[in-house]
Design an enzyme around this catalytic site. Structure first.
Site, PDB file in Angstrom:
ATOM      1  N   HIS A 178     -12.647  23.179  -7.537  1.00  0.00           N
ATOM      2  CA  HIS A 178     -11.241  23.453  -7.913  1.00  0.00           C
ATOM      3  C   HIS A 178     -10.265  22.925  -6.855  1.00  0.00           C
ATOM      4  O   HIS A 178      -9.166  23.435  -6.717  1.00  0.00           O
ATOM      5  CB  HIS A 178     -10.984  24.957  -8.118  1.00  0.00           C
ATOM      6  CG  HIS A 178     -12.031  25.653  -8.932  1.00  0.00           C
ATOM      7  ND1 HIS A 178     -11.901  25.867 -10.288  1.00  0.00           N
ATOM      8  CD2 HIS A 178     -13.240  26.164  -8.588  1.00  0.00           C
ATOM      9  CE1 HIS A 178     -12.974  26.496 -10.738  1.00  0.00           C
ATOM     10  NE2 HIS A 178     -13.812  26.684  -9.724  1.00  0.00           N
ATOM     11  N   SER A 211       6.775   1.370   3.086  1.00  0.00           N
ATOM     12  CA  SER A 211       7.901   1.636   2.202  1.00  0.00           C
ATOM     13  C   SER A 211       9.088   0.826   2.689  1.00  0.00           C
ATOM     14  O   SER A 211       9.258   0.640   3.893  1.00  0.00           O
ATOM     15  CB  SER A 211       8.230   3.133   2.238  1.00  0.00           C
ATOM     16  OG  SER A 211       9.577   3.335   1.867  1.00  0.00           O
ATOM     17  N   LYS A 249       6.085   5.509   6.418  1.00  0.00           N
ATOM     18  CA  LYS A 249       5.100   5.598   5.344  1.00  0.00           C
ATOM     19  C   LYS A 249       4.034   4.521   5.341  1.00  0.00           C
ATOM     20  O   LYS A 249       4.257   3.382   5.722  1.00  0.00           O
ATOM     21  CB  LYS A 249       5.817   5.591   3.983  1.00  0.00           C
ATOM     22  CG  LYS A 249       6.618   6.864   3.818  1.00  0.00           C
ATOM     23  CD  LYS A 249       6.896   7.166   2.386  1.00  0.00           C
ATOM     24  CE  LYS A 249       5.652   7.494   1.620  1.00  0.00           C
ATOM     25  NZ  LYS A 249       5.994   7.909   0.261  1.00  0.00           N
ATOM     26  N   GLU A 280      -4.117   3.631  -5.757  1.00  0.00           N
ATOM     27  CA  GLU A 280      -3.341   4.039  -6.933  1.00  0.00           C
ATOM     28  C   GLU A 280      -3.528   3.048  -8.086  1.00  0.00           C
ATOM     29  O   GLU A 280      -3.634   3.430  -9.248  1.00  0.00           O
ATOM     30  CB  GLU A 280      -1.865   4.150  -6.566  1.00  0.00           C
ATOM     31  CG  GLU A 280      -1.596   5.284  -5.581  1.00  0.00           C
ATOM     32  CD  GLU A 280      -0.212   5.183  -4.970  1.00  0.00           C
ATOM     33  OE1 GLU A 280       0.654   5.972  -5.351  1.00  0.00           O
ATOM     34  OE2 GLU A 280       0.011   4.308  -4.106  1.00  0.00           O
TER      35      GLU A 280
END
Ligand code: ARG
Length: 467
Positions: free
Chosen positions: A166, A287, A293, A300
């Site tokens: 979980h 970024s 970042k 992704e």
């Protein structure tokens, strides 16, 4: 490679005998597949050379005509490879584009190539050859990905990390064990690929339009020349099914699902909050506005490519599900789905292999996280069963009380004073602290396939011998 779209008025030179005029422009646009099936040029030429050679061997065409055909086809092959071939939409597809060019190159002998075959068995052959090569490529790429995981697993056979259920801390495991979970997954994917190669390893050529042919062809000869195990056994099935393409897509979808779960884990692990891994610069981006970042874009995109692959699988299943036997033109829509999925799958496997090889694993962060969340609670319960003779259910209850106490004190289980533990159950002794560390917990799980470093090393050796 230019596509010409001229001369729509005259009827098709391959099948236009009974047609007075050429197709409407829209008809030509919806009908043509050359825009994508030109990818099959090498398979088409290989198939035609094998077919012509067999026709000559069987005395169906002359040896001179066969020589001209083979020479012409080889010329066309190099023309296309050099980008020197003009594809024409008026000629619909790769098969007719090549045959028309052959006629220009060698004259009337070209017309003998299509003896005892149809575009129906021709396209089934070309596409099967293409999918077979793609499956072989996929098999190799999966072997590379498995090798990358085996190396990381060996390096981290002892590195503890939290195991999750979980996405909540469950029990400590090792990072090596976690890596080996992916080895199992991609190992099954690879064996699905091998089975798929076995399933499609039959030559379609010679099934002709759907009924076979009256010419004395030798389908075993063409099958052998093209590297197939044997010829297909039913001409109707041969030209009417695309299950080999669907099987490729299904395997791609399952493999994609595995890759996507890995991608998701990498996205989570590389957040500053987790900090379990750091991606190499080669597989991340910055970024344009936030200088701090480092984004896991490649992971992704692997996750996203899986969506495209699933779409292709559903598309082709839907295209095929209502078709009466044998060939229908609907089947022309099979190729773009497979080409697109194959490209996505190759990219996804390659990107993941690179990420797995390059990422830096922060073992200190993993270990700290492994110790939080009362991850050794099960070890305490097991100790109570083993050393104090409690039934597991009672031990579970006692442990639950210890967890609640530690939680209220804001410490871990191993930091609870013995007196506190004894107040919960009088049989607890200071030996219990031996099992409350994450290392002890992990080392004790020696069951076959368990997370103990000794067991993980056995599984690594097992896979090394098979990779
Ligand atoms: N371009 C066609 C395809 O991909 C080739 C087969 C055409 N056969 C036919 N009977 N019209 O399916």
């Amino acid at each position: 490679m230019a596509e010409s779209n001229t001369d729509t008025k005259s009827s098709n030179q391959m099948w236009g005998g009974r047609f007075a005029s050429g197709p409407d422009a829209i008809m030509e646009e919806i009908n043509a597949s050359i825009g994508f099936d030109k990818k099959l040029f090498a398979q088409d030429i290989r198939g035609s050379i094998a077919h012509a050679t067999m026709l000559a061997h069987q005395g169906i065409i002359s040896a001179e005509d066969k020589d001209k055909i083979v020479h012409g086809l080889n010329t066309i092959l190099s023309e296309i490879e050099r980008g020197n071939f003009e594809f024409s939409r008026r000629l619909e597809d790769i098969h007719m584009n090549i045959e028309a060019r052959l006629a220009t190159l060698i004259g009337p002998a070209a017309g003998r190539l299509h003896t005892a075959r149809s575009r129906n068995d021709q396209v089934a052959l070309d596409f099967r050859l293409w999918v077979k090569e793609e499956l072989e490529k996929t098999e190799k790429m999966l072997t590379g990905l498995i090798a990358a995981f085996l190396d990381r697993a060996e390096e981290h056979a002892e590195s503890v990390m939290p195991g999750f259920t979980h996405l909540q801390t469950a029990q400590p495991v090792t990072f090596g064990h976690h890596c080996m979970a992916y080895v199992e997954m991609f190992g099954r994917d690879r064996s699905r690929v091998r089975h798929a190669i076995e399933h499609l390893d039959e030559s379609p050529i010679g099934a002709a339009a759907l009924a076979g042919t009256g010419y004395p062809i030798d389908r075993h000869m063409t099958a052998k020349a093209l590297g197939f195990r044997e010829p297909t056994r039913n001409s109707i099935d041969t030209v009417s099914d695309r299950d080999f393409a669907i099987e490729f897509l299904a395997i791609a979808a399952i493999t994609g699902m595995h890759l996507s779960r890995l991608a998701e884990e990498i996205v989570i692990w590389s957040t500053p909050q987790f900090g379990f891994v750091r991606l190499s610069d080669a597989f991340s981006t910055g970024s344009s506005i936030m200088p701090q970042k480092k984004n896991p874009d490649a992971a992704e995109l692997v996750r996203a490519k899986t969506g495209r692959i699933n779409g292709s699988l559903i598309a082709l299943l839907t295209i095929m599900k209502g078709l009466p036997l044998a060939y229908s033109k609907d089947m022309q829509e099979d190729k773009e789905q497979v080409f697109d999925a194959a490209e996505s799958l190759e990219l996804a496997i390659a990107a993941m292999t690179g990420m797995v090889r390059d990422m830096t694993v922060n073992t200190a962060r993993m270990k700290a996280a492994a110790g939080s969340g009362f991850s050794t609670a099960t070890d305490l319960a097991d100790w109570l069963v083993r050393e104090a003779g409690l039934p597991f259910r009672d031990a579970h209850h006692v442990t639950g009380r210890a967890v609640a106490l530690a939680e209220s004190k804001g410490c871990g289980l191993a930091e609870l004073p013995l007196a506190d533990l004894q107040a919960i159950h009088s049989d607890i002794t200071n030996k219990v602290y031996d099992v409350l560390t994450v290392e002890a917990s992990v080392a004790s799980r020696k069951s076959f396939g368990g997370t103990a470093p000794s067991e993980v090393r056995k599984q690594i050796a097992f896979w090394r011998a098979r990779n």
